[in-house]
Design an enzyme around this catalytic site. Structure first.
Site, PDB file in Angstrom:
ATOM      1  N   ARG A  65      -0.024  -5.382 -19.729  1.00  0.00           N
ATOM      2  CA  ARG A  65      -0.868  -6.067 -18.730  1.00  0.00           C
ATOM      3  C   ARG A  65      -1.149  -5.080 -17.603  1.00  0.00           C
ATOM      4  O   ARG A  65      -0.378  -4.966 -16.657  1.00  0.00           O
ATOM      5  CB  ARG A  65      -0.184  -7.331 -18.209  1.00  0.00           C
ATOM      6  CG  ARG A  65      -0.016  -8.411 -19.270  1.00  0.00           C
ATOM      7  CD  ARG A  65       0.522  -9.712 -18.709  1.00  0.00           C
ATOM      8  NE  ARG A  65       0.752 -10.674 -19.789  1.00  0.00           N
ATOM      9  CZ  ARG A  65       1.904 -10.840 -20.406  1.00  0.00           C
ATOM     10  NH1 ARG A  65       2.948 -10.115 -20.043  1.00  0.00           N
ATOM     11  NH2 ARG A  65       2.034 -11.726 -21.380  1.00  0.00           N
ATOM     12  N   GLU A 120       3.527 -11.785 -11.750  1.00  0.00           N
ATOM     13  CA  GLU A 120       4.217 -12.909 -12.369  1.00  0.00           C
ATOM     14  C   GLU A 120       5.682 -12.575 -12.614  1.00  0.00           C
ATOM     15  O   GLU A 120       6.571 -13.390 -12.363  1.00  0.00           O
ATOM     16  CB  GLU A 120       3.519 -13.282 -13.677  1.00  0.00           C
ATOM     17  CG  GLU A 120       4.019 -14.579 -14.275  1.00  0.00           C
ATOM     18  CD  GLU A 120       3.198 -15.021 -15.478  1.00  0.00           C
ATOM     19  OE1 GLU A 120       3.482 -16.102 -16.010  1.00  0.00           O
ATOM     20  OE2 GLU A 120       2.270 -14.280 -15.865  1.00  0.00           O
ATOM     21  N   ASP A 155       4.910  -6.914 -12.929  1.00  0.00           N
ATOM     22  CA  ASP A 155       3.647  -7.369 -12.350  1.00  0.00           C
ATOM     23  C   ASP A 155       3.927  -8.548 -11.429  1.00  0.00           C
ATOM     24  O   ASP A 155       5.086  -8.896 -11.194  1.00  0.00           O
ATOM     25  CB  ASP A 155       2.633  -7.733 -13.448  1.00  0.00           C
ATOM     26  CG  ASP A 155       3.148  -8.827 -14.390  1.00  0.00           C
ATOM     27  OD1 ASP A 155       4.197  -9.429 -14.091  1.00  0.00           O
ATOM     28  OD2 ASP A 155       2.506  -9.074 -15.426  1.00  0.00           O
ATOM     29  N   GLU A 214      13.370 -12.014 -18.934  1.00  0.00           N
ATOM     30  CA  GLU A 214      12.789 -13.316 -19.239  1.00  0.00           C
ATOM     31  C   GLU A 214      12.620 -13.567 -20.721  1.00  0.00           C
ATOM     32  O   GLU A 214      12.284 -14.664 -21.140  1.00  0.00           O
ATOM     33  CB  GLU A 214      11.447 -13.496 -18.528  1.00  0.00           C
ATOM     34  CG  GLU A 214      10.313 -12.631 -19.034  1.00  0.00           C
ATOM     35  CD  GLU A 214      10.224 -11.319 -18.298  1.00  0.00           C
ATOM     36  OE1 GLU A 214      11.181 -10.524 -18.408  1.00  0.00           O
ATOM     37  OE2 GLU A 214       9.197 -11.069 -17.635  1.00  0.00           O
ATOM     38  N   HIS A 245       1.098   1.202 -12.628  1.00  0.00           N
ATOM     39  CA  HIS A 245       1.154   1.050 -14.077  1.00  0.00           C
ATOM     40  C   HIS A 245       0.444   2.221 -14.747  1.00  0.00           C
ATOM     41  O   HIS A 245      -0.302   2.961 -14.110  1.00  0.00           O
ATOM     42  CB  HIS A 245       0.487  -0.249 -14.512  1.00  0.00           C
ATOM     43  CG  HIS A 245       1.223  -1.471 -14.079  1.00  0.00           C
ATOM     44  ND1 HIS A 245       0.727  -2.740 -14.251  1.00  0.00           N
ATOM     45  CD2 HIS A 245       2.419  -1.629 -13.474  1.00  0.00           C
ATOM     46  CE1 HIS A 245       1.581  -3.620 -13.787  1.00  0.00           C
ATOM     47  NE2 HIS A 245       2.611  -2.967 -13.299  1.00  0.00           N
ATOM     48  N   ASP A 265       9.101  -8.600 -16.029  1.00  0.00           N
ATOM     49  CA  ASP A 265       7.922  -7.749 -16.204  1.00  0.00           C
ATOM     50  C   ASP A 265       7.460  -7.137 -14.873  1.00  0.00           C
ATOM     51  O   ASP A 265       7.565  -7.766 -13.822  1.00  0.00           O
ATOM     52  CB  ASP A 265       6.772  -8.564 -16.807  1.00  0.00           C
ATOM     53  CG  ASP A 265       6.962  -8.809 -18.293  1.00  0.00           C
ATOM     54  OD1 ASP A 265       7.800  -8.130 -18.898  1.00  0.00           O
ATOM     55  OD2 ASP A 265       6.264  -9.673 -18.850  1.00  0.00           O
ATOM     56  N   TYR A 275       3.692  -1.056 -21.010  1.00  0.00           N
ATOM     57  CA  TYR A 275       3.389  -2.412 -20.567  1.00  0.00           C
ATOM     58  C   TYR A 275       1.912  -2.734 -20.780  1.00  0.00           C
ATOM     59  O   TYR A 275       1.037  -1.937 -20.445  1.00  0.00           O
ATOM     60  CB  TYR A 275       3.751  -2.574 -19.096  1.00  0.00           C
ATOM     61  CG  TYR A 275       3.709  -4.004 -18.620  1.00  0.00           C
ATOM     62  CD1 TYR A 275       4.419  -4.997 -19.287  1.00  0.00           C
ATOM     63  CD2 TYR A 275       2.954  -4.366 -17.514  1.00  0.00           C
ATOM     64  CE1 TYR A 275       4.383  -6.309 -18.859  1.00  0.00           C
ATOM     65  CE2 TYR A 275       2.918  -5.681 -17.074  1.00  0.00           C
ATOM     66  CZ  TYR A 275       3.627  -6.643 -17.753  1.00  0.00           C
ATOM     67  OH  TYR A 275       3.598  -7.952 -17.324  1.00  0.00           O
TER      68      TYR A 275
END
Length: 774
Positions: free
Chosen positions: A314, A92, A90, A15, A358, A88, A312
């Site tokens: 988040r 989203e 997660d 993205e 994560h 990513d 990462y």
């Protein structure tokens, strides 16, 4: 996007363009890597976009500006071999991958990178898997819930409060917390109390000690629980009487106690704690912290090709890969010595519900010390990387060893029995403090006017001075970005990816302004929260919102259907919306502030009201009297003096605001002199003149006269190399932090003041007065 696609070569879609460049250089010519440039599909802007009658089916559409990007990706996918989606790791990111898979028109598999290192990337592309539909469903539920709340409640706010306002499932809870804290502050009544501090000396020793006990009763702060064994020194008279009673007494050291304290390091960062520490230590707002962290994660060339410097960012997990823990222990032993290594590796326990897939936020390579990468990083990147690197390293180091020494002094020979206490803490072994320290108020050494050697029990002391100090209790402070994020995390409201956007949204929409790094609610915040409590109590209920987050987690774990979750929330909400629209019994309007000044036309008091373009002063006799005070309503009738003279008449120039809220420079002799102009400022980078321009969408912006002509940047003439651009309007004010000028822009009909320096902490927004809004 014009990349030539070799037939049957694997295609990876990410993205971010930065991430695409990093992957391309890591994987080499064996893969094509393209970027979707963020989200490619979303709910429509001008309609609800959710089919409520058909199981809350979302009506996603390609974002207008992304049509060309989607066509290019679809064409590339047709020619490529395997299609891998590396968004990513997660919710989203999973949803973006799902949208891309549907849009490219062929089967695609998922790969996940939690760090952009050569080893991690090459391992991940060898282990592709299917898109996690459960994670997608959780994100769909979140998106649909947020749309239903915002799209259905906002019209209620427009009708009952003011157009342009909006509600949000999580943002409204954050605004409520800020408003309730402000109400507590306003209702707080300060209590007076006093403390006594004595300066003692004897046998070459001298130190200061606090009065802690009188006649067997502990001296306490008024906010502490009080009983028959405690005492508050409540006033000056009481303090003076006590001081006079204590001065003539004899004093001696009653006890000297030493205690060893082992202080363990803090765990490595997760998203919430990173934003808190970056705000406290570096002054970085949450949004900027996450932007810089994203840059460090996606890859920076440190001399050996681009590579991600951190994992990462988040995450709410404190897990660290065992192999990296072992590598960290070896690094600590090599650099600091074995004394700095604890016997066993430290294991940190994440909160319940954390996504343990994560890791915590950590550096990807300990060889990349802050000193090693310093010349490759911008200032904010280096500061944040240093913070992350040192905090992680400290989390695996030995505990600090401290020695706390407490000396108690007792009185004798009088009608009053008093006890004083002196406490000092020294560090005997720094341990993890060698690399990372938290702010704290503990005394780590004796003060410059203290000498503690030779103190022993029974030693006689002389009371040289006894000082009484007045204090007042204080309310809890306003929330800062750091403390609000901490509160949201502790309450279970929101998730790592939402903290920064929540803060950005409530400021942008005019519910909160930043005042000296604190978050202050506006009058619109109080009105909206009052309405929400009256008609939509569950939407602003902290516990309800936290339970909703837990139910979203269950959907991600496959323990619930997202449609059922949305249905259980929306059906009661729909009834509440109908009731709110039908109820006209209560008005939610800001109260007019009565001023001492009288109306020059009818003699009635003038009042300060809130209007479409901010605050204005008018007659309280409206509609019988329609007087409105002209001129500047935000700087005072005379405006803000600038220390310059008018070129037309020689009077002083002042800064004022027009009816739309924008600042301008005018003559103080108006209406006799009509001289006026825009604020004139020079380019803060090169000193050139700023030129006003208007984009195709009619947006006003300013560029430096020394900027190259668009399209000719590479062949720009000497001196035409300045890249300063301002999307906003300049003001006459200077930033207190960096000295660049303050600018203004409108966001959702709200006037936002900010520093024009992108590297300044005030760039995301600064203190704003009520009258400067809109």
């Amino acid at each position: 996007m014009a990349t030539t696609i070799t037939k049957n070569k694997p295609l990876i879609i990410v993205e971010s363009p930065t991430k695409a460049r990093t992957l391309s250089r890591i994987l080499g010519k064996g893969y094509h890597v393209l970027s979707s440039q963020g989200h490619v599909r979303d709910l429509p802007e001008k309609e609800l976009g959710v089919d409520i009658e058909n199981g809350y089916e979302p009506k996603f559409r390609v974002i207008g500006a992304k049509s060309k990007v989607v066509r290019s990706l679809r064409d590339a996918a047709k020619k490529a071999g395997n299609v891998l989606l590396a968004t990513d790791p997660d919710r989203e990111g999973e949803a973006i991958a799902w949208h891309l898979a549907e849009l490219v028109g062929r089967s695609a598999r998922r790969v996940e990178f939690r760090e952009f290192t050569r080893r991690a990337v090459r391992e991940a592309v060898q282990r592709p898997h299917e898109i996690n539909q459960q994670r997608v469903d959780a994100q769909l539920a979140r998106r649909v819930l947020d749309r239903l709340v915002g799209y259905r409640i906002s019209p209620v706010l427009w009708r009952k409060v003011r157009r342009g306002l909006s509600a949000g499932r999580v943002q409204s809870v954050a605004v409520r917390l800020i408003c309730e804290r402000e109400e507590e502050i306003r209702a707080f009544k300060a209590e007076e109390y006093w403390t006594l501090e004595g300066k003692f000396a004897g046998d070459g020793a001298f130190f200061t000690a606090q009065l802690v006990e009188v006649d067997g009763k502990r001296i306490v702060h008024p906010a502490k629980n009080q009983n028959a064994n405690t005492r508050v020194i409540a006033g000056e008279k009481e303090a003076a009487e006590l001081r006079e009673a204590l001065l003539p007494l004899d004093y001696a050291v009653d006890s000297v106690q030493e205690k060893k304290i082992s202080k363990a390091p803090a765990p490595p960062f997760i998203t919430a704690t990173l934003q808190q520490a970056a705000f406290k230590k570096l002054g970085l707002p949450g949004k900027r912290t996450m932007r810089v962290a994203q840059e460090l994660y996606e890859g920076i060339d440190v001399g050996e090709g681009p590579e991600g410097l951190i994992t990462y960012m988040r995450t709410d997990s404190l897990r660290v890969a065992p192999e990296f823990v072992e590598a960290t222990r070896r690094h600590i032993a090599d650099v600091f010595g074995k004394d700095y290594l604890p016997e066993k590796p430290r294991r940190w326990k994440s909160r319940t519900g954390a996504q343990e897939a994560h890791e915590a936020i950590r550096p990807t390579n300990l060889a990349y010390t802050p000193a090693h990468v310093k010349r490759h990083l911008r200032r904010d990147q280096l500061r944040l990387y240093t913070l992350i690197y040192n905090r992680f390293l400290a989390s695996q180091m030995a505990s600090a060893q401290q020695l706390q020494r407490q000396t108690e002094v007792a009185s004798s020979g009088g009608d009053v029995a008093a006890r004083f206490r002196h406490t000092v803490t020294t560090v005997s072994f720094d341990g993890f403090l060698r690399v990372y320290r938290e702010e704290n108020g503990e005394r780590e050494k004796a003060g410059p006017e203290e000498k503690l050697s030779g103190i022993r029990e029974g030693m006689a002391l002389d009371l040289k001075e006894l000082n009484a100090s007045q204090h007042f209790t204080k309310p809890q402070p306003r929330f800062t970005e750091a403390s609000l994020i901490k509160a949201l995390e502790e309450l279970g409201v929101g998730r790592p990816s939402t903290y920064a956007p929540i803060l950005d949204t409530i400021v942008e929409r005019g519910y909160v302004v930043r005042e000296n790094r604190n978050l202050a609610p506006t009058e619109w915040a109080f009105l909206v929260i009052a309405l929400m409590k009256d008609f939509f109590p569950e939407v602003v209920d902290v516990e309800f919102t936290a339970r909703m987050e837990e139910r979203l987690d269950l959907v991600e774990e496959g323990k619930g259907r997202w449609q059922e979750l949305v249905d259980s929330f929306y059906k009661p909400l729909a009834k509440e919306i109908d009731q709110a629209l039908a109820d006209n019994s209560k008005k939610y309007k800001p109260e007019a502030k009565v001023l001492e000044e009288k109306c020059p036309e009818c003699g009635k008091p003038l009042v300060e009201r809130s209007g479409r373009y901010g605050k204005f002063v008018a007659c309280s006799g409206y509609p019988d009297c329609r007087y409105v005070k002209r001129g500047d309503n935000t700087r005072g009738a005379s405006g803000k003096p600038l220390g310059e003279t008018c070129p037309k008449c020689g009077s002083q120039l002042v800064a004022r605001r027009n009816r739309w809220g924008w600042e301008f420079v005018a003559c103080s002799a108006y209406p006799k002199c009509d001289y006026a102009r825009e604020p004139q400022v020079r380019c803060p980078k090169c000193g050139g003149e700023l030129k006003r321009r208007q984009a195709a969408n009619r947006r006003i912006f300013y560029i430096c006269e020394n900027s190259p002509t668009p399209g000719e940047e590479k062949d720009a003439a000497p001196g035409k190399t300045c890249d300063f651009v301002l999307f906003g309007r300049p003001t006459v004010d200077k930033c207190e932090l960096c000295g660049w000028f303050i600018a203004e822009r409108k966001q959702r009909n709200q006037l936002v003041r900010f520093c024009c320096n992108p590297e300044c902490a005030n760039h995301s927004g600064i203190e704003s007065t009520d009258s400067e809004k809109e």
